[in-house]
Design a protein around this motif. Structure first.
Motif, PDB file in Angstrom:
ATOM      1  N   ASP A  30       1.038  -1.599   0.056  1.00 56.36           N
ATOM      2  CA  ASP A  30       0.201   0.119  -0.189  1.00 56.36           C
ATOM      3  C   ASP A  30       1.126   0.957  -0.104  1.00 56.36           C
ATOM      4  O   ASP A  30       1.442   0.865   0.734  1.00 56.36           O
ATOM      5  CB  ASP A  30      -0.983  -0.374   1.190  1.00 56.36           C
ATOM      6  N   THR A  32       0.594   5.980  -0.876  1.00 55.39           N
ATOM      7  CA  THR A  32       0.587   7.274  -0.719  1.00 55.39           C
ATOM      8  C   THR A  32       1.132   8.218  -0.653  1.00 55.39           C
ATOM      9  O   THR A  32       2.194   8.014  -0.211  1.00 55.39           O
ATOM     10  CB  THR A  32      -0.728   7.336   0.216  1.00 55.39           C
ATOM     11  N   THR A  34       2.727  12.457  -2.946  1.00 57.22           N
ATOM     12  CA  THR A  34       2.032  13.445  -3.349  1.00 57.22           C
ATOM     13  C   THR A  34       3.094  13.756  -4.548  1.00 57.22           C
ATOM     14  O   THR A  34       4.646  13.071  -3.973  1.00 57.22           O
ATOM     15  CB  THR A  34       1.906  14.861  -2.826  1.00 57.22           C
ATOM     16  N   ALA A  58       5.102   3.946   2.407  1.00 56.92           N
ATOM     17  CA  ALA A  58       4.550   2.907   1.738  1.00 56.92           C
ATOM     18  C   ALA A  58       5.069   1.572   2.526  1.00 56.92           C
ATOM     19  O   ALA A  58       5.488   1.446   3.746  1.00 56.92           O
ATOM     20  CB  ALA A  58       4.676   2.659  -0.037  1.00 56.92           C
ATOM     21  N   PHE A 136      -2.453   1.413  -9.701  1.00 59.01           N
ATOM     22  CA  PHE A 136      -2.622   2.656  -8.858  1.00 59.01           C
ATOM     23  C   PHE A 136      -3.697   3.785  -9.594  1.00 59.01           C
ATOM     24  O   PHE A 136      -3.718   3.416 -10.316  1.00 59.01           O
ATOM     25  CB  PHE A 136      -0.741   3.379  -9.151  1.00 59.01           C
ATOM     26  N   ASP A 148      -1.439  13.479  -6.505  1.00 60.14           N
ATOM     27  CA  ASP A 148      -2.382  12.565  -5.428  1.00 60.14           C
ATOM     28  C   ASP A 148      -1.970  11.416  -5.510  1.00 60.14           C
ATOM     29  O   ASP A 148      -2.490  11.193  -7.282  1.00 60.14           O
ATOM     30  CB  ASP A 148      -2.880  12.823  -4.663  1.00 60.14           C
ATOM     31  N   VAL A 150      -1.706   6.995  -5.243  1.00 61.50           N
ATOM     32  CA  VAL A 150      -2.692   5.804  -4.292  1.00 61.50           C
ATOM     33  C   VAL A 150      -2.276   4.840  -4.952  1.00 61.50           C
ATOM     34  O   VAL A 150      -3.307   4.221  -6.745  1.00 61.50           O
ATOM     35  CB  VAL A 150      -3.860   5.899  -3.406  1.00 61.50           C
ATOM     36  N   GLN A 152      -2.411  -0.040  -4.225  1.00 62.59           N
ATOM     37  CA  GLN A 152      -2.370  -1.286  -3.768  1.00 62.59           C
ATOM     38  C   GLN A 152      -1.794  -2.674  -4.533  1.00 62.59           C
ATOM     39  O   GLN A 152      -2.735  -2.520  -5.371  1.00 62.59           O
ATOM     40  CB  GLN A 152      -3.512  -1.174  -3.106  1.00 62.59           C
TER      41      GLN A 152
END
Length: 157
Positions: A30, A32, A34, A58, A136, A148, A150, A152
């Motif tokens: 996982d 996240t 910027t 992460a 992503f 941004d 994210v 997984q």
């Protein structure tokens, strides 16, 4: 003499088993963060490529930084979509790197949302033999180039 040979052979075999590298284990991944994307254009103003820089947190990386390169392609039948492919390097908090290819990336220029996949292809340190992938989603400000991200997926290392 035979028992001595069997003992030595058994000892050598046991030592070799102990030196066998650990088997990679599939783990959840996982992420996240910027970042910014600096785009390059050709003489006609057409997007050609981009350099990305990002940071975040992460699993398995901790705090990370990222640098990468993208190449853009276009399909006249989908004028609002920009396709991107490229490569990227994540650097973990301890300095280990995780290499990935960026695949199947599509940016919808009407929403600023891009989807795609990081495909892990190795790295350094504990990620030397890394494999796996993570889907992503990037939400990008098309005016400033900030985004941004994210992601997984799964990683084996």
């Amino acid at each position: 003499m035979t028992r001595v040979f069997q003992f030595i052979f058994g000892l050598a075999f046991a030592i070799c088993l102990g030196m066998h590298p650990a088997i990679a284990v599939e783990r959840p991944f996982d992420l996240t963060g910027t970042g910014t994307l600096q785009v390059m254009t050709d003489d006609n103003g057409q997007l050609t490529s981009g350099d990305l820089n990002a940071s975040g947190t992460a699993t398995h990386l901790g705090k990370w930084t990222q640098i990468g390169n993208l190449v853009f392609t276009f399909d006249q039948s989908k004028p609002d979509i920009i396709f991107a492919s490229g490569d990227t390097t994540f650097t973990a908090a301890n300095g280990d790197t995780l290499e990935a290819e960026i695949k199947n990336s599509e940016l919808d220029t009407t929403t600023g949302i891009s989807t795609g996949q990081f495909v892990f292809i190795g790295g350094t340190g504990r990620f030397q033999q890394a494999q796996g992938s993570a889907d992503f989603t990037v939400t990008q400000d098309l005016n400033s180039g900030t985004f941004d991200v994210v992601a997984q997926g799964q990683i084996d290392y």
